[in-house]
Design a protein around this motif. Structure first.
Motif, PDB file in Angstrom:
ATOM      1  N   GLY A  44       0.805  -1.211   0.000  1.00 43.33           N
ATOM      2  CA  GLY A  44       0.000   0.000   0.000  1.00 43.33           C
ATOM      3  C   GLY A  44       0.839   1.263   0.000  1.00 43.33           C
ATOM      4  N   GLN A  45       1.917   1.258   0.777  1.00 46.60           N
ATOM      5  CA  GLN A  45       2.799   2.416   0.826  1.00 46.60           C
ATOM      6  C   GLN A  45       3.516   2.602  -0.509  1.00 46.60           C
ATOM      7  OE1 GLN A  45       3.009   4.568   3.544  1.00 46.60           O
ATOM      8  NE2 GLN A  45       3.991   5.816   1.954  1.00 46.60           N
ATOM      9  N   GLY A  71      -7.592  -9.440   4.431  1.00 46.50           N
ATOM     10  CA  GLY A  71      -7.593  -8.898   3.078  1.00 46.50           C
ATOM     11  C   GLY A  71      -8.943  -9.137   2.438  1.00 46.50           C
ATOM     12  N   PHE A 112      -3.934  -7.659  -2.071  1.00 46.99           N
ATOM     13  CA  PHE A 112      -3.458  -6.346  -2.482  1.00 46.99           C
ATOM     14  C   PHE A 112      -4.318  -5.734  -3.577  1.00 46.99           C
ATOM     15  CE2 PHE A 112      -0.904  -9.269  -5.179  1.00 46.99           C
ATOM     16  CZ  PHE A 112      -1.286  -8.813  -6.425  1.00 46.99           C
ATOM     17  N   ASP A 131      -6.034  -2.843  -2.392  1.00 45.74           N
ATOM     18  CA  ASP A 131      -5.209  -1.639  -2.373  1.00 45.74           C
ATOM     19  C   ASP A 131      -5.209  -0.960  -3.742  1.00 45.74           C
ATOM     20  OD1 ASP A 131      -4.390  -1.950   0.312  1.00 45.74           O
ATOM     21  OD2 ASP A 131      -2.860  -3.387  -0.293  1.00 45.74           O
ATOM     22  N   ARG A 151      -8.480   0.828  -4.195  1.00 45.51           N
ATOM     23  CA  ARG A 151      -8.547   2.032  -3.365  1.00 45.51           C
ATOM     24  C   ARG A 151      -7.696   3.164  -3.948  1.00 45.51           C
ATOM     25  NH1 ARG A 151      -7.302  -0.241   0.850  1.00 45.51           N
ATOM     26  NH2 ARG A 151      -5.060   0.128   0.837  1.00 45.51           N
ATOM     27  N   GLU A 152      -6.493   2.825  -4.431  1.00 43.29           N
ATOM     28  CA  GLU A 152      -5.580   3.853  -4.933  1.00 43.29           C
ATOM     29  C   GLU A 152      -5.957   4.311  -6.341  1.00 43.29           C
ATOM     30  OE1 GLU A 152      -2.728   6.533  -4.255  1.00 43.29           O
ATOM     31  OE2 GLU A 152      -3.032   4.887  -2.828  1.00 43.29           O
TER      32      GLU A 152
END
Length: 464
Positions: free
Chosen positions: A177-178, A370, A408, A411, A414-415
């Protein structure tokens, strides 16, 4: 814009011609034991990332190719090395993000391998080795497809391409995520291709349209302040093993179906899939019955499951007449699409607390959740993928669900909420990913590479 058919055929020809080189490069990657677990040689991950970066640079396609790390949230620790390559879109073309991972599972017991796990070996139309299928084949499908479209299209390659080859997927994608947040401008795309799933069979491509979520945690059961003699106290004092066995048994009913209130089930049709196929693909022993109810694929794709994947207990060779004061187990639950993983974990925890026998003390730790994923199949990218699969494999693709999880992807959603996500793969049902004798079906790999090259050519013909 409709792709030029002569160019599509030229891309197909170039991709097919590039399969032997891609397999040779895959063999070189398999020889690198790139395991993200800290107990293994971490320099191998660096060598693996450098090898992947070199392959991408050698295509001559990218403006930048870098090896990067991101910080693991909540710590001062950096994640494992990932490879990030990019080129900008031109003339109104879309951008596609190609994902795979270069880290692999530990090999397990070498004695169970018919050939050394990190020595690529071809037998009976399959390439054996750890990572040969999961997921270094995904890496090479991307590289081979890029080589083919670059060779054919040359200066007419206007498609924006970002490539993200992760280095810790098998270890939980702790910095994923980072990494997305740190590199959002480079990774932002119209289409995302995740090459980390499987196909219907070795000759029929699959487009993954659903993935179960996961909820994994460690349960510790305590019943005594200290160990006691099993002869002196046995029969009056419950040891942790007794309490744990009785407690775990409440997770399933007599058919082996999950019996935890609050776990959801997705109502969706599944293709025909008989018990004989299940036995062949799973290795189910003769005389052992499948578990659960309703259609087999509904149990795997649309219902929850609970598995005990680890247990701290006295090994057989060290057995003693002792009542164990505590024991710990790792519980891995798969969550039906449509239910949040945290909600499923809460239901399992509540069930275990409510059913703790003899007042046993329970502790929950190392919780990792997850979410599941459902693909929107209405977009133009899915249309392009299906057409490319049909050309590359010679048969129409099947929409498949997957019982495993790729957390993931939540993620990515979301991004990059506007991106169309395609979950594809190079594995067939006999790949044995994560197991001894993992292997890649060579014909499947070739068809997957050709199909992805055709997809990239189609995307290059689109103006958005």
């Amino acid at each position: 814009m409709i792709p030029d058919l002569s160019r599509q055929e030229a891309v197909r020809t170039a991709a097919a011609a590039g399969i032997p080189a891609a397999l040779a490069d895959l063999g070189s990657l398999v020889r690198i034991p790139s395991i993200a677990w800290p107990s293994f040689d971490q320099s191998a991950l660096v060598r693996s990332a450098e090898a992947v970066a070199a392959l991408l640079r050698d295509t001559g396609v990218f403006d930048t190719v870098e090896i990067k790390r991101a910080r693991i949230p909540g710590t001062d620790e950096l994640g494992q090395p990932a490879v990030l390559a990019s080129r900008a879109a031109r003339n109104g073309r879309p951008t596609v993000l190609l994902y795979a991972h270069h880290d692999v599972q530990p090999p397990g017991d070498d004695a169970l391998w018919e050939s050394p796990p990190f020595e690529p070996t071809v037998r009976d139309g399959r390439l054996y080795g750890r990572g040969a299928a999961d997921d270094k084949a995904g890496v090479m499908a991307h590289v081979g497809a890029i080589r083919a479209v670059s060779e054919v299209l040359g200066d007419d390659l206007d498609l924006g391409i970002a490539v993200f080859i992760e280095g810790e997927e098998e270890y939980g994608s702790r910095s994923f995520g980072q990494f997305l947040a740190d590199n959002a401008d480079v990774l932002r795309s119209d289409v995302i291709v995740v090459a980390d799933s499987g196909n219907w069979d070795e000759r029929t491509p699959g487009l993954t349209v659903s993935l179960r979520g996961n909820a994994r945690f460690t349960l510790t059961v305590r019943t005594l302040e200290h160990a006691s003699h099993s002869g002196m106290m046995g029969g009056a004092v419950p040891d942790a093993m007794l309490a744990t066995v009785k407690l775990l048994a409440t997770l399933w009913d007599d058919d082996g179906a999950v019996a935890v209130p609050g776990l959801a089930v997705r109502d969706a049709a599944t293709p025909d899939y008989d018990e004989a196929t299940l036995r062949a693909e799973s290795g189910l022993l003769e005389g052992v019955s499948p578990i659960g109810r309703d259609s087999i694929l509904s149990r795997i794709w649309n219902k929850p499951s609970v598995t005990i994947t680890g247990w701290d207990a006295t090994p057989v060779h060290a057995a003693s007449n002792t009542l164990a004061p505590r024991t710990s187990v790792v519980i891995s639950a798969r969550v039906a699409p449509g239910q949040h993983a945290e909600q499923a974990y809460a239901a399992i925890e509540a069930h275990l607390r409510a059913n703790a026998p003899f007042g046993a003390h329970l502790e929950f730790s190392d919780v990792d959740c997850g979410d599941a994923f459902l693909v929107d199949t209405s977009g133009w990218a899915v249309e392009d993928a299906r057409a490319s699969f049909a050309e590359g494999y010679g048969v129409e693709s099947v929409d498949v669900g997957v019982g495993g999880s790729i957390p993931f992807i939540a993620d990515l959603v979301r991004e990059f909420p506007r991106a169309q996500i395609l979950v594809t793969g190079v594995e067939d049902p006999h790949a044995r990913a994560h197991s001894p004798n993992e292997s890649l079906h060579l014909e499947t790999f070739g068809n997957a590479l050709v199909s992805e090259a055709l997809l990239l050519a189609r995307l290059n013909a689109r103006v958005i």
